[in-house]
Design a protein around this motif. Sequence first.
Motif, PDB file in Angstrom:
ATOM      1  N   ALA A 195     -19.346 106.627 -90.058  1.00  0.00           N
ATOM      2  CA  ALA A 195     -19.454 108.034 -89.442  1.00  0.00           C
ATOM      3  C   ALA A 195     -20.807 108.089 -88.619  1.00  0.00           C
ATOM      4  O   ALA A 195     -20.669 108.833 -87.840  1.00  0.00           O
ATOM      5  CB  ALA A 195     -18.760 109.136 -90.166  1.00  0.00           C
ATOM      6  N   CYS A 196     -21.812 108.207 -89.614  1.00  0.00           N
ATOM      7  CA  CYS A 196     -23.170 108.380 -89.074  1.00  0.00           C
ATOM      8  C   CYS A 196     -23.867 107.160 -88.291  1.00  0.00           C
ATOM      9  O   CYS A 196     -24.863 107.306 -87.595  1.00  0.00           O
ATOM     10  CB  CYS A 196     -23.911 108.815 -90.273  1.00  0.00           C
ATOM     11  SG  CYS A 196     -24.843 110.051 -89.785  1.00  0.00           S
ATOM     12  N   ARG A 197     -23.197 106.005 -88.114  1.00  0.00           N
ATOM     13  CA  ARG A 197     -23.937 105.019 -87.889  1.00  0.00           C
ATOM     14  C   ARG A 197     -24.421 105.049 -86.073  1.00  0.00           C
ATOM     15  O   ARG A 197     -25.334 104.510 -85.800  1.00  0.00           O
ATOM     16  CB  ARG A 197     -22.982 103.630 -87.857  1.00  0.00           C
ATOM     17  CG  ARG A 197     -23.765 102.278 -87.434  1.00  0.00           C
ATOM     18  CD  ARG A 197     -25.105 102.198 -88.164  1.00  0.00           C
ATOM     19  NE  ARG A 197     -25.838 101.113 -87.475  1.00  0.00           N
ATOM     20  CZ  ARG A 197     -25.867  99.705 -88.169  1.00  0.00           C
ATOM     21  NH1 ARG A 197     -25.309  99.605 -89.413  1.00  0.00           N
ATOM     22  NH2 ARG A 197     -26.647  98.717 -87.541  1.00  0.00           N
ATOM     23  N   ALA A 198     -23.373 105.755 -85.519  1.00  0.00           N
ATOM     24  CA  ALA A 198     -23.679 105.688 -84.196  1.00  0.00           C
ATOM     25  C   ALA A 198     -24.904 106.619 -83.616  1.00  0.00           C
ATOM     26  O   ALA A 198     -25.543 106.457 -82.948  1.00  0.00           O
ATOM     27  CB  ALA A 198     -22.427 106.279 -83.193  1.00  0.00           C
ATOM     28  N   PHE A 199     -25.159 107.558 -84.542  1.00  0.00           N
ATOM     29  CA  PHE A 199     -26.234 108.138 -84.399  1.00  0.00           C
ATOM     30  C   PHE A 199     -27.564 107.555 -84.726  1.00  0.00           C
ATOM     31  O   PHE A 199     -28.762 107.851 -83.888  1.00  0.00           O
ATOM     32  CB  PHE A 199     -26.238 109.655 -85.619  1.00  0.00           C
ATOM     33  CG  PHE A 199     -25.326 110.403 -85.052  1.00  0.00           C
ATOM     34  CD1 PHE A 199     -25.352 111.153 -83.781  1.00  0.00           C
ATOM     35  CD2 PHE A 199     -24.412 111.056 -85.993  1.00  0.00           C
ATOM     36  CE1 PHE A 199     -24.313 112.292 -83.398  1.00  0.00           C
ATOM     37  CE2 PHE A 199     -23.368 111.960 -85.598  1.00  0.00           C
ATOM     38  CZ  PHE A 199     -23.496 112.569 -84.151  1.00  0.00           C
ATOM     39  N   LEU A 200     -27.485 106.721 -85.813  1.00  0.00           N
ATOM     40  CA  LEU A 200     -28.781 105.712 -86.069  1.00  0.00           C
ATOM     41  C   LEU A 200     -28.855 104.814 -84.911  1.00  0.00           C
ATOM     42  O   LEU A 200     -30.353 104.735 -84.494  1.00  0.00           O
ATOM     43  CB  LEU A 200     -28.491 105.061 -87.512  1.00  0.00           C
ATOM     44  CG  LEU A 200     -29.854 104.152 -87.670  1.00  0.00           C
ATOM     45  CD1 LEU A 200     -30.940 104.976 -88.186  1.00  0.00           C
ATOM     46  CD2 LEU A 200     -29.329 103.310 -88.809  1.00  0.00           C
ATOM     47  N   GLN A 230     -21.452 112.226 -78.216  1.00  0.00           N
ATOM     48  CA  GLN A 230     -21.271 111.117 -77.597  1.00  0.00           C
ATOM     49  C   GLN A 230     -22.862 110.300 -77.883  1.00  0.00           C
ATOM     50  O   GLN A 230     -23.586 110.281 -76.883  1.00  0.00           O
ATOM     51  CB  GLN A 230     -21.008 111.171 -76.253  1.00  0.00           C
ATOM     52  CG  GLN A 230     -19.816 111.261 -75.770  1.00  0.00           C
ATOM     53  CD  GLN A 230     -19.332 111.160 -74.299  1.00  0.00           C
ATOM     54  OE1 GLN A 230     -20.116 111.710 -73.597  1.00  0.00           O
ATOM     55  NE2 GLN A 230     -18.247 110.779 -73.934  1.00  0.00           N
ATOM     56  N   PRO A 231     -22.977 109.985 -79.006  1.00  0.00           N
ATOM     57  CA  PRO A 231     -24.408 109.426 -79.364  1.00  0.00           C
ATOM     58  C   PRO A 231     -24.835 108.061 -78.301  1.00  0.00           C
ATOM     59  O   PRO A 231     -25.814 107.842 -77.961  1.00  0.00           O
ATOM     60  CB  PRO A 231     -24.463 109.015 -80.487  1.00  0.00           C
ATOM     61  CG  PRO A 231     -22.848 109.368 -81.097  1.00  0.00           C
ATOM     62  CD  PRO A 231     -22.254 110.017 -80.109  1.00  0.00           C
ATOM     63  N   SER A 277     -27.811 121.468 -96.133  1.00  0.00           N
ATOM     64  CA  SER A 277     -28.543 122.940 -95.591  1.00  0.00           C
ATOM     65  C   SER A 277     -28.926 122.826 -94.392  1.00  0.00           C
ATOM     66  O   SER A 277     -28.847 123.919 -93.501  1.00  0.00           O
ATOM     67  CB  SER A 277     -29.742 123.306 -96.517  1.00  0.00           C
ATOM     68  OG  SER A 277     -29.381 123.179 -98.003  1.00  0.00           O
ATOM     69  N   GLN A 278     -29.050 121.777 -93.817  1.00  0.00           N
ATOM     70  CA  GLN A 278     -29.657 121.278 -92.443  1.00  0.00           C
ATOM     71  C   GLN A 278     -29.576 119.842 -92.448  1.00  0.00           C
ATOM     72  O   GLN A 278     -29.701 119.101 -93.502  1.00  0.00           O
ATOM     73  CB  GLN A 278     -31.037 121.925 -91.987  1.00  0.00           C
ATOM     74  CG  GLN A 278     -32.115 121.442 -92.979  1.00  0.00           C
ATOM     75  CD  GLN A 278     -33.415 122.034 -92.741  1.00  0.00           C
ATOM     76  OE1 GLN A 278     -34.029 122.240 -91.570  1.00  0.00           O
ATOM     77  NE2 GLN A 278     -34.255 122.545 -93.868  1.00  0.00           N
ATOM     78  N   VAL A 279     -29.616 119.500 -91.151  1.00  0.00           N
ATOM     79  CA  VAL A 279     -29.604 118.082 -90.934  1.00  0.00           C
ATOM     80  C   VAL A 279     -31.024 117.529 -91.203  1.00  0.00           C
ATOM     81  O   VAL A 279     -31.853 118.098 -90.666  1.00  0.00           O
ATOM     82  CB  VAL A 279     -28.929 117.492 -89.651  1.00  0.00           C
ATOM     83  CG1 VAL A 279     -27.480 118.049 -89.484  1.00  0.00           C
ATOM     84  CG2 VAL A 279     -29.825 118.122 -88.500  1.00  0.00           C
ATOM     85  N   VAL A 280     -31.000 116.354 -91.537  1.00  0.00           N
ATOM     86  CA  VAL A 280     -32.387 115.715 -91.630  1.00  0.00           C
ATOM     87  C   VAL A 280     -32.460 114.456 -90.716  1.00  0.00           C
ATOM     88  O   VAL A 280     -31.865 113.608 -90.854  1.00  0.00           O
ATOM     89  CB  VAL A 280     -32.661 115.207 -93.123  1.00  0.00           C
ATOM     90  CG1 VAL A 280     -33.971 114.482 -93.276  1.00  0.00           C
ATOM     91  CG2 VAL A 280     -32.308 116.118 -94.052  1.00  0.00           C
ATOM     92  N   PHE A 281     -33.069 114.843 -89.415  1.00  0.00           N
ATOM     93  CA  PHE A 281     -32.808 113.720 -88.165  1.00  0.00           C
ATOM     94  C   PHE A 281     -33.951 112.854 -88.312  1.00  0.00           C
ATOM     95  O   PHE A 281     -33.807 111.645 -88.446  1.00  0.00           O
ATOM     96  CB  PHE A 281     -32.889 114.764 -87.124  1.00  0.00           C
ATOM     97  CG  PHE A 281     -32.849 114.066 -85.765  1.00  0.00           C
ATOM     98  CD1 PHE A 281     -31.532 113.492 -85.480  1.00  0.00           C
ATOM     99  CD2 PHE A 281     -33.687 113.870 -84.791  1.00  0.00           C
ATOM    100  CE1 PHE A 281     -31.145 112.704 -84.312  1.00  0.00           C
ATOM    101  CE2 PHE A 281     -33.530 112.942 -83.554  1.00  0.00           C
ATOM    102  CZ  PHE A 281     -32.279 112.499 -83.203  1.00  0.00           C
ATOM    103  N   LEU A 330     -29.616 114.267 -78.579  1.00  0.00           N
ATOM    104  CA  LEU A 330     -28.851 113.532 -79.898  1.00  0.00           C
ATOM    105  C   LEU A 330     -29.184 114.337 -81.068  1.00  0.00           C
ATOM    106  O   LEU A 330     -28.208 114.674 -81.802  1.00  0.00           O
ATOM    107  CB  LEU A 330     -29.868 112.231 -79.905  1.00  0.00           C
ATOM    108  CG  LEU A 330     -29.361 111.360 -81.223  1.00  0.00           C
ATOM    109  CD1 LEU A 330     -27.797 110.922 -80.950  1.00  0.00           C
ATOM    110  CD2 LEU A 330     -30.261 109.998 -81.375  1.00  0.00           C
ATOM    111  N   LEU A 331     -30.197 115.207 -81.138  1.00  0.00           N
ATOM    112  CA  LEU A 331     -30.475 116.253 -82.267  1.00  0.00           C
ATOM    113  C   LEU A 331     -29.458 117.145 -82.163  1.00  0.00           C
ATOM    114  O   LEU A 331     -28.646 117.649 -83.294  1.00  0.00           O
ATOM    115  CB  LEU A 331     -31.727 116.685 -82.358  1.00  0.00           C
ATOM    116  CG  LEU A 331     -32.178 117.835 -83.330  1.00  0.00           C
ATOM    117  CD1 LEU A 331     -31.832 117.354 -84.727  1.00  0.00           C
ATOM    118  CD2 LEU A 331     -33.598 118.231 -82.957  1.00  0.00           C
ATOM    119  N   GLU A 332     -29.089 117.591 -81.022  1.00  0.00           N
ATOM    120  CA  GLU A 332     -28.157 118.706 -81.035  1.00  0.00           C
ATOM    121  C   GLU A 332     -26.768 118.183 -81.327  1.00  0.00           C
ATOM    122  O   GLU A 332     -25.916 119.022 -82.208  1.00  0.00           O
ATOM    123  CB  GLU A 332     -27.994 119.127 -79.571  1.00  0.00           C
ATOM    124  CG  GLU A 332     -27.316 120.499 -79.071  1.00  0.00           C
ATOM    125  CD  GLU A 332     -27.105 120.812 -77.848  1.00  0.00           C
ATOM    126  OE1 GLU A 332     -26.706 122.129 -77.509  1.00  0.00           O
ATOM    127  OE2 GLU A 332     -27.118 119.753 -76.846  1.00  0.00           O
TER     128      GLU A 332
END
Length: 302
Positions: free
Chosen positions: A214-219, A111-112, A138-142, A121-123
């Motif tokens: 899909a990723c826009r809400a995180f940004l 729920q960003p 390999s890992q997220v790049v936050f 948010l990172l979690e």
Amino acid sequence: MIDFQSISPLQRGWLLELGLERAFLARLPQPQVAPQPVAAAEPAAAPAPVVDPQQGVTTSPVSRLVSASEAASDATSARDKALALLRKPGSRPVVAAVEEPLVQKPAVLIQPEKTQDMASLLEQVQACQECGLHTGRSQVVFGTDQVLEPDWMIIGEAPGTSDDRSGLPFDGKAGLLLQAMLKSAIPEASVYKTHLVKCRPVGSRSPTPDELAACRAFLDAQIRLVQPRRLLAVGHLAAVALSGREDDLETLRGQTLAYTDSLGRSLPLVVTYHPASLLLRPQHKANAWRDLSLLRQLQGQS
Ligand code: SF4
């Protein structure tokens, strides 16, 4: 001629001492000796019981001896097996597996929009599988280390191979060039860097419109929490995504645009080339320098 009948027991003893034949003596009459009462032989004393300090039980010395012998045999056998195992090429000591209790982790609620802190948010980003990019990461790049209300938030397109390896945005050669550009234009400014999407597209391709959506809400949540004073979009995809305009990069460059968040608040937005693009097309560096001049100008207004 010896009168054998008259030989006393004492004389018989002397004759025997003098070496007379046993056959000769056998001819002598055996004296009738009354049986003497003999004290009943005492039974052999039983060995004293021994208390085994290890077991706390009482055993006889014999049984203790047997036990010790067996224990020694067992110990030797175990030691021989261990030595054999150690001598065996490639053998490794066997470590008993430790069974860890199964701990059910609570599912992360994505729920960003409602997230109130960066850790949460990172979690959510780390648990995210909203688009196919999660399979190649390999890992997220936050983002870089959080800076409170930085002068600039630099937003690129997507993590590259180096970013995916280090977990940091703008790692590698392109990142070094960006760093040099920023240092020359706005050396005193505080910056926070991130990308439009948080997972690396395999093969260094650009993210698709679906992946961007899909990723826009995180940004958007990240911009809300970081609270930068201005945005710098590097590359055409970032420029279009943040400005909301479909123009080409050359049209979007050289002016101060605006990023508007979900609550209608707006931030100054400047657009320039992606540093990876500048490495491939050095002829754009003169234009990039003009973009940096605009950054310097905006920085001076604060
Ligand atoms: Fe989730 Fe963004 Fe990664 Fe896609 S790119 S899986 S939306 S974090």
